[in-house]
Design an enzyme around this catalytic site. Structure first.
Site, mmCIF file in Angstrom:
data_model
loop_
_atom_site.group_PDB
_atom_site.id
_atom_site.type_symbol
_atom_site.label_atom_id
_atom_site.label_comp_id
_atom_site.label_asym_id
_atom_site.label_seq_id
_atom_site.Cartn_x
_atom_site.Cartn_y
_atom_site.Cartn_z
ATOM 1 N N PHE A 140 38.834 39.720 35.979
ATOM 2 C CA PHE A 140 38.335 40.619 36.722
ATOM 3 C C PHE A 140 39.274 41.180 37.345
ATOM 4 O O PHE A 140 40.606 40.882 37.834
ATOM 5 C CB PHE A 140 37.802 39.615 37.974
ATOM 6 C CG PHE A 140 37.176 39.996 39.107
ATOM 7 C CD1 PHE A 140 35.639 40.415 38.676
ATOM 8 C CD2 PHE A 140 38.259 40.153 40.044
ATOM 9 C CE1 PHE A 140 35.144 41.864 39.598
ATOM 10 C CE2 PHE A 140 37.658 40.909 40.959
ATOM 11 C CZ PHE A 140 36.366 41.758 41.200
ATOM 12 N N ASP A 225 48.819 41.620 36.181
ATOM 13 C CA ASP A 225 47.138 41.846 38.197
ATOM 14 C C ASP A 225 47.866 40.488 38.994
ATOM 15 O O ASP A 225 46.624 39.502 38.623
ATOM 16 C CB ASP A 225 46.072 42.325 37.232
ATOM 17 C CG ASP A 225 44.585 42.012 38.822
ATOM 18 O OD1 ASP A 225 45.856 41.927 39.672
ATOM 19 O OD2 ASP A 225 43.630 42.768 38.930
ATOM 20 N N LYS A 254 44.862 43.321 48.171
ATOM 21 C CA LYS A 254 44.186 42.582 49.035
ATOM 22 C C LYS A 254 45.215 42.160 50.368
ATOM 23 O O LYS A 254 45.566 43.582 50.820
ATOM 24 C CB LYS A 254 44.042 41.379 48.402
ATOM 25 C CG LYS A 254 43.491 41.268 47.551
ATOM 26 C CD LYS A 254 42.656 40.268 47.127
ATOM 27 C CE LYS A 254 40.732 40.381 46.552
ATOM 28 N NZ LYS A 254 41.156 40.499 44.295
HETATM 29 C C1 LIG Z 1 39.993 41.464 44.037
HETATM 30 C C2 LIG Z 1 40.852 41.744 43.259
HETATM 31 C C3 LIG Z 1 40.794 43.058 42.302
HETATM 32 C C4 LIG Z 1 39.930 43.890 43.316
HETATM 33 O O1 LIG Z 1 40.541 44.477 44.177
HETATM 34 P P1 LIG Z 1 39.642 45.178 44.851
HETATM 35 O O2 LIG Z 1 39.714 45.626 46.094
HETATM 36 O O3 LIG Z 1 38.343 44.092 45.838
HETATM 37 O O4 LIG Z 1 38.633 46.954 43.882
HETATM 38 C C5 LIG Z 1 41.880 43.560 41.061
HETATM 39 N N1 LIG Z 1 42.279 42.389 40.800
HETATM 40 C C6 LIG Z 1 42.263 41.144 40.884
HETATM 41 C C7 LIG Z 1 42.960 39.373 39.922
HETATM 42 C C8 LIG Z 1 41.416 40.714 42.243
HETATM 43 O O5 LIG Z 1 41.045 39.542 42.332
#
Ligand SMILES: *Cc1c(COP(=O)(O)O)cnc(C)c1O
Length: 403
Positions: A140, A225, A254
């Site tokens: 994700f 990520d 985040k």
């Molecule tokens: C939440 C998340 C994203 C996307 O972030 P947004 O601010 O919602 O676009 C990408 N990678 C990971 C691992 C995430 O948890």
């Protein structure tokens, strides 16, 4: 207006791209949230780890208010006095050399992919438009068309094509599959050190380290990520530290904004970052002084309140307690720091009904995929508060044992 009224209004006028629990929050402080009727809940999701510092943290809110009165946006057409400080502080904290600021996580992931492709053409000598990027099954990384182009989740992709080419998928945790997937045109390997959205999936020990080595040997960029796992959530400042590895590029977001303001960033070395020249990439709000001031304070709070250590200690404590719950519905309890998942057997009837019961007990959790309940409270949580939550979780499992 009452809960029902808000729900009816939202369902009528708001697009249905989420399926939220039927609770309408109007106020929050620390780990607690209150609904419009004044009922109190413990937040066990932390806005998908965007509120690691706790809701409305006084220091972060104060900084936000002060900066909002002073300067909020210049665009990058001009310079501002917050962005350089955030960039330096992020580099000092992480050991990277340069930062590119964006707003959302998905945007930062896209940015990292653009940098990796440009790096492949300018520095690695990959023929134009041939660059490949390898990602993992069940990943994700956000919701843009390019990012879902390498998603393996049909729900995220269905009817959104045509997709961006240039991506390959390997099984998460399989280093030899990574090695086999690499070609002379491979620019980068993009990976979540722990797959949170997929259900708190922790890769086999040594995978990240091995993958890091394979990338180095093949002149492939290793991109981590850490948008959800980073900044303390898993009991280390970054999840990659569990295997002592340093990525070529790292994406964060985040809780970088302390739950107050959206901000994300790509971190890397000067040698990689320099492939991006003025005009080639940007964002109107990226690096805005309001976001930067908030992020600076959000980072200071993480450090000065020892949130990483707290996540490690309280997470280990809570994980052990959860493992003592005896229920025929539980397949596995797993996690790192305060990112914990309870995976249920399919016969349990889905995680959603457990979350709905937990809500009645005053605990707000969210299922991730169908069968995993995610527990991710703000990192400021105490042992006593975790005990409070544990009692209720245990009660819900006991109650649903029969149904
Ligand atoms: C939440 C998340 C994203 C996307 O972030 P947004 O601010 O919602 O676009 C990408 N990678 C990971 C691992 C995430 O948890």
């Amino acid at each position: 207006m009452q809960t029902r009224d808000y729900i009816i209004m939202e369902d009528l006028y708001g697009a249905h791209n989420y399926h939220p629990l039927d609770v309408v929050i109007s106020r929050a402080k620390g780990i607690w949230m209150w609904d419009v009727e004044g009922k109190k809940y413990l937040d066990f999701l932390s806005a998908y780890s965007a509120v690691n510092q706790g809701h409305c943290h006084p220091r972060i809110v104060k900084t936000l208010q002060k900066q909002a009165k002073k300067l909020t946006l210049t665009s990058r057409a001009f310079r501002n006095d917050q962005w350089p400080l955030l960039a330096k502080e992020l580099c000092d904290l992480t050991g990277f050399e340069q930062v590119l600021p964006m707003n959302s996580g998905a945007e930062a992931v896209e940015t990292a992919l653009k940098i990796a492709r440009k790096w492949a053409y300018l520095k690695k000598g990959v023929p134009q438009d041939q660059a490949e990027i390898i990602a993992c099954a069940n990943n994700f990384h956000g919701r843009t068309i390019t990012v879902i182009s390498f998603s393996t989740e049909p729900l995220y992709r269905q009817d959104f094509g045509p997709f961006t080419p240039g991506f390959k998928i390997i099984p998460f945790g399989d280093a030899s599959a990574l090695e086999a997937a690499i070609t002379p045109n491979t620019a980068a390997f993009l990976v979540e050190p722990i797959q949170a959205e997929a259900g708190i999936l922790i890769p086999p020990d040594g995978f990240l380290k091995k993958a890091r080595e394979i990338c180095k040997q093949n002149n492939v960029l290793f991109i981590a990520d850490e948008i959800q796992t980073g900044l303390g959530r898993v009991g280390r400042l970054f999840a990659c530290e569990y295997e002592g590895i340093k990525p070529d590029m790292m994406v964060i977001g985040k809780s970088l904004g302390g739950g107050c303001y959206p901000i994300s960033a790509v971190l890397s070395t000067r040698n990689i970052m320099e492939v991006i020249k003025p005009g080639q990439h940007g964002s109107t709000f990226g690096g805005n002084p309001l976001a930067c001031a908030v992020a600076r304070e959000a980072l200071r709070v993480i450090q000065e309140e020892n949130l990483v250590k707290n996540a490690e200690e309280k997470g280990a404590y809570f994980l052990e307690r959860l493992k003592t719950i005896k229920s025929r519905w539980i397949k596995e309890v797993r996690g790192r720091g305060l990112l914990i998942g309870i995976e249920l057997w399919p016969e349990a009837g889905g995680a959603r009904r457990f979350c709905e019961e937990l809500m009645k007990e005053g605990l707000l959790c969210k299922e991730t995929h169908d069968h995993v309940i995610r527990f991710a409270p703000p990192l400021i949580i105490s042992k006593r508060e975790l005990d409070w939550a544990f009692k209720r979780i245990k009660r819900v499992f006991k109650r649903l044992e029969k149904s």
